[in-house]
Write an enzyme that holds these catalytic residues in place. Structure first.
Site, PDB file in Angstrom:
ATOM      1  N   ILE A  12       0.849  -1.245   0.098  1.00 41.86           N
ATOM      2  CA  ILE A  12      -0.097   0.105  -0.014  1.00 41.86           C
ATOM      3  C   ILE A  12       0.873   1.220  -0.024  1.00 41.86           C
ATOM      4  CG2 ILE A  12      -1.975   1.228   1.094  1.00 41.86           C
ATOM      5  CD1 ILE A  12      -2.561  -1.526   2.406  1.00 41.86           C
ATOM      6  N   ASN A  33      12.350  -1.041   6.373  1.00 43.24           N
ATOM      7  CA  ASN A  33      13.267  -1.807   6.855  1.00 43.24           C
ATOM      8  C   ASN A  33      13.652  -3.099   5.796  1.00 43.24           C
ATOM      9  OD1 ASN A  33      11.127  -3.716   7.239  1.00 43.24           O
ATOM     10  ND2 ASN A  33      11.398  -4.002   9.398  1.00 43.24           N
ATOM     11  N   THR A 118      -7.315  -0.945  10.479  1.00 37.71           N
ATOM     12  CA  THR A 118      -7.683  -2.116   9.977  1.00 37.71           C
ATOM     13  C   THR A 118      -9.212  -2.466  10.294  1.00 37.71           C
ATOM     14  OG1 THR A 118      -7.428  -4.534   9.710  1.00 37.71           O
ATOM     15  CG2 THR A 118      -6.652  -3.287  11.766  1.00 37.71           C
ATOM     16  N   TYR A 142      -3.628  -8.901  16.044  1.00 38.31           N
ATOM     17  CA  TYR A 142      -3.253  -8.285  15.112  1.00 38.31           C
ATOM     18  C   TYR A 142      -4.259  -6.935  15.128  1.00 38.31           C
ATOM     19  CZ  TYR A 142      -3.634  -5.599  10.605  1.00 38.31           C
ATOM     20  OH  TYR A 142      -3.635  -4.632   9.571  1.00 38.31           O
ATOM     21  N   LYS A 146      -3.546  -2.899  16.323  1.00 44.28           N
ATOM     22  CA  LYS A 146      -3.733  -1.641  15.852  1.00 44.28           C
ATOM     23  C   LYS A 146      -4.798  -0.712  16.766  1.00 44.28           C
ATOM     24  CE  LYS A 146      -1.905  -2.283  11.835  1.00 44.28           C
ATOM     25  NZ  LYS A 146      -1.285  -1.417  10.977  1.00 44.28           N
ATOM     26  N   ASN A 171     -10.399  -4.811   2.615  1.00 42.65           N
ATOM     27  CA  ASN A 171      -9.454  -5.553   1.793  1.00 42.65           C
ATOM     28  C   ASN A 171      -8.849  -5.016   0.931  1.00 42.65           C
ATOM     29  OD1 ASN A 171     -11.412  -7.113   3.524  1.00 42.65           O
ATOM     30  ND2 ASN A 171      -9.717  -8.978   2.545  1.00 42.65           N
ATOM     31  N   ARG A 222     -16.131 -10.288   1.936  1.00 45.40           N
ATOM     32  CA  ARG A 222     -15.194  -9.035   2.212  1.00 45.40           C
ATOM     33  C   ARG A 222     -15.555  -7.865   1.262  1.00 45.40           C
ATOM     34  NH1 ARG A 222     -15.219 -11.905   5.888  1.00 45.40           N
ATOM     35  NH2 ARG A 222     -13.393 -12.913   7.014  1.00 45.40           N
TER      36      ARG A 222
HETATM   37  N1  UDP Z   1      -9.700 -17.005   1.697  1.00 46.37           N
HETATM   38  C1  UDP Z   1      -9.829 -18.396   1.045  1.00 46.37           C
HETATM   39  N2  UDP Z   1      -8.829 -18.960   0.624  1.00 46.37           N
HETATM   40  C2  UDP Z   1      -7.381 -18.364   0.502  1.00 46.37           C
HETATM   41  C3  UDP Z   1      -7.148 -17.198   1.089  1.00 46.37           C
HETATM   42  C4  UDP Z   1      -8.321 -16.585   1.771  1.00 46.37           C
HETATM   43  O1  UDP Z   1     -10.915 -18.810   1.186  1.00 46.37           O
HETATM   44  O2  UDP Z   1      -6.491 -19.091  -0.043  1.00 46.37           O
HETATM   45  C5  UDP Z   1     -10.600 -16.181   2.264  1.00 46.37           C
HETATM   46  C6  UDP Z   1     -10.559 -16.076   3.724  1.00 46.37           C
HETATM   47  O3  UDP Z   1     -10.920 -16.909   4.716  1.00 46.37           O
HETATM   48  C7  UDP Z   1     -11.369 -14.541   4.042  1.00 46.37           C
HETATM   49  C8  UDP Z   1     -11.322 -14.034   2.600  1.00 46.37           C
HETATM   50  O4  UDP Z   1     -10.837 -15.251   1.616  1.00 46.37           O
HETATM   51  O5  UDP Z   1     -12.648 -15.101   4.138  1.00 46.37           O
HETATM   52  C9  UDP Z   1     -10.243 -12.943   2.538  1.00 46.37           C
HETATM   53  O6  UDP Z   1      -9.071 -13.314   2.902  1.00 46.37           O
HETATM   54  P1  UDP Z   1      -7.766 -12.506   3.143  1.00 46.37           P
HETATM   55  O7  UDP Z   1      -6.559 -13.274   3.795  1.00 46.37           O
HETATM   56  O8  UDP Z   1      -7.428 -12.080   1.668  1.00 46.37           O
HETATM   57  O9  UDP Z   1      -8.180 -11.233   3.889  1.00 46.37           O
HETATM   58  P2  UDP Z   1      -8.910 -10.954   5.288  1.00 46.37           P
HETATM   59  O10 UDP Z   1     -10.205 -10.643   5.033  1.00 46.37           O
HETATM   60  O11 UDP Z   1      -8.470 -12.074   6.116  1.00 46.37           O
HETATM   61  O12 UDP Z   1      -7.878  -9.505   5.650  1.00 46.37           O
END
Ligand code: UDP
Length: 328
Positions: A12, A33, A118, A142, A146, A171, A222
Site C-alpha cells: 500500500i 526496513n 484495519t 493483530y 492496531k 480488503n 469481504r
Molecule cells: N480465503 C480463502 N482462501 C485463501 C485465502 C483467503 O478462502 O486461500 C478467504 C479468507 O478465509 C477470507 C477471505 O478469503 O474469508 C479474504 O481473506 P484475506 O486473507 O484475503 O483477507 P482478510 O479478510 O483475512 O483480511
C-alpha cells in the site's frame, strides 16, 4: 511539506508514494526496513532511508536529517494467523515500534500522523455495513495491536496536540494501472493474489476456507477496495489535517461485499482460466461478512473511488502478476 512514509516500500505504501510523487507538491522520504518491501517499488527520485521503526537511534538520525512535518505509518506486521502464533512480535513491532516512532515525532515536533488501521478492529461486527464509529472489539492480536495504537494516538493528541487520522482498510487489492507495482508478499496469504497464482501456473488450485457461513453462497464476504483508491484517501487525509487541525478516523471500503466464490469467478472471467477450487475447513477467526460504510470518508474527506468493478480491480492485479511472474 516534508512527508515521511514509514513502510513506503510496501504494497500500500508504494502506491501511496507513487500518487504523492505524481502530485509533485511534497518532499517525500521513504523509511522502510525492507523486511517485506521492495526498493524497486518506489520512484528513484524519492529519498529512501533504510531503517526500522523499533530502532530509536536510526529514527533519530532520519528525523534530525529530514525533520518531516507529517508522517504516514504503514510499516506494520499484517498476518492475522501469524499474530495468533507469535503475539509478542506483533506487539513489539506494531505497538512498541509505533510508540518509538511517536516519541521521535514528539521530539522533532512533527505535526501530523496518518495511521494505517484495519477492519480487524471490529472483530465479529454487530451490524453491516460497519460505520467508522461502531464498537471496536478485535478477535486477534493483530487487530488488538492496531486498536492499541488508535488509543495511544488519542492520548498523544490530548497531551501534546498530535493531530492524526486513522484509516481502517478493509480488503486492499489490485495494482497500479501501469502494472509495474503491485502486491508481492512471501508467503502470500491474501485471496486475490493466491487465486491469480493458479492461472500464473504457480499453484494447481485455490482453497476456499469454509462454505458453511451464513452468507448467500456460504463463503465469506469481504469488502475489496483498490489500492490506488486507498492511496487517494491518504492524500485527502493529509489535506484534511492541514485544513481542520482535527484528529479523526475513517473506514475505507466500497460498501459492497463479494464472497470468496464471487472473487474466484471474477478471476476466471478476467484470466479466462478455469481456476479449480476446493473447499477446506474454515480459517480460524474469520467473520462471515465484513463490509464497510465509507459514508464518513466520502462526506468528510470527499473521498471518491475510481474502481467499483471487481473485474476491473482483479484485472489490474492480474496485469501486475503477468508482468512480474517472479514478483519484484
Ligand atoms: N480465503 C480463502 N482462501 C485463501 C485465502 C483467503 O478462502 O486461500 C478467504 C479468507 O478465509 C477470507 C477471505 O478469503 O474469508 C479474504 O481473506 P484475506 O486473507 O484475503 O483477507 P482478510 O479478510 O483475512 O483480511
Amino acid at each position: 511539506m516534508k512527508i515521511l512514509i514509514a513502510g513506503g516500500a510496501g504494497y500500500i505504501g508504494s502506491h501511496l508514494v507513487r500518487e504523492l510523487h505524481k502530485l509533485g507538491k511534497h518532499e517525500i522520504i521513504v523509511l522502510d526496513n525492507l523486511s517485506t518491501g521492495h526498493t524497486a517499488a518506489i520512484p528513484q527520485a524519492v529519498t529512501f532511508e533504510q531503517g526500522d521503526i523499533r530502532d530509536k537511534q536510526r529514527l533519530d538520525e532520519v528525523f534530525a536529517k529530514h525533520k518531516p512535518v507529517a508522517v504516514y505509518h504503514l510499516s506494520a506486521s499484517i498476518e492475522v494467523a501469524q499474530s495468533c502464533v507469535d503475539p509478542l512480535s506483533y506487539y513489539e513491532n506494531n505497538v512498541s515500534g509505533t510508540v518509538t516512532l511517536l516519541q521521535i515525532m514528539q521530539k522533532y515536533g512533527s505535526k501530523y500522523f496518518i495511521f494505517s488501521s484495519t477492519a480487524a478492529l471490529f472483530g465479529m461486527p454487530d451490524r453491516i455495513p460497519i460505520e467508522a464509529d461502531d464498537t471496536t472489539k478485535p478477535v486477534n492480536p493483530y487487530g488488538e495491536t492496531k486498536l492499541a495504537v488508535e488509543k495511544i494516538l488519542h492520548w498523544c493528541d490530548q497531551a501534546f496536540g498530535l493531530k492524526y487520522v486513522c484509516l481502517r482498510y478493509f480488503n486492499a487489492c489490485g495494482a497500479d494501472e501501469a502494472g509495474d507495482i503491485g502486491e508481492d508478499h512471501t508467503p502470500e496469504s491474501h485471496l486475490i493474489p493466491l487465486v491469480l497464482q493458479v492461472p500464473a501456473g504457480k499453484r494447481e488450485k485455490v482453497f476456499i476456507f469454509g462454505d458453511d457461513y451464513d452468507t448467500e453462497d456460504g463463503t465469506c464476504v469481504r469488502d475489496y477496495v483498490h489500492v490506488t483508491d486507498l492511496a487517494s484517501a491518504h492524500i485527502q487525509a493529509l489535506d484534511y489535517l492541514g485544513e481542520t487541525n482535527e484528529s479523526n478516523r475513517f473506514n475505507l471500503g466500497s460498501g459492497h461485499g463479494y464472497s470468496v466464490k464471487q472473487i474466484i469467478d471474477a478471476a476466471r472471467r478476467v484470466t479466462g482460466h478455469p481456476i479449480p477450487a476446493e473447499i477446506k475447513p474454515r480459517r480460524a477467526g474469520d467473520p462471515a461478512t465484513l463490509v464497510a460504510s465509507s459514508t464518513k470518508a466520502e462526506k468528510v474527506l470527499g473521498w471518491k473511488r475510481k474502481y467499483d468493478s471487481i473485474d476491473k480491480i482483479v484485472a489490474t492485479a492480474w496485469k501486475f502478476h503477468q508482468l512480474h511472474p517472479k514478483g519484484f
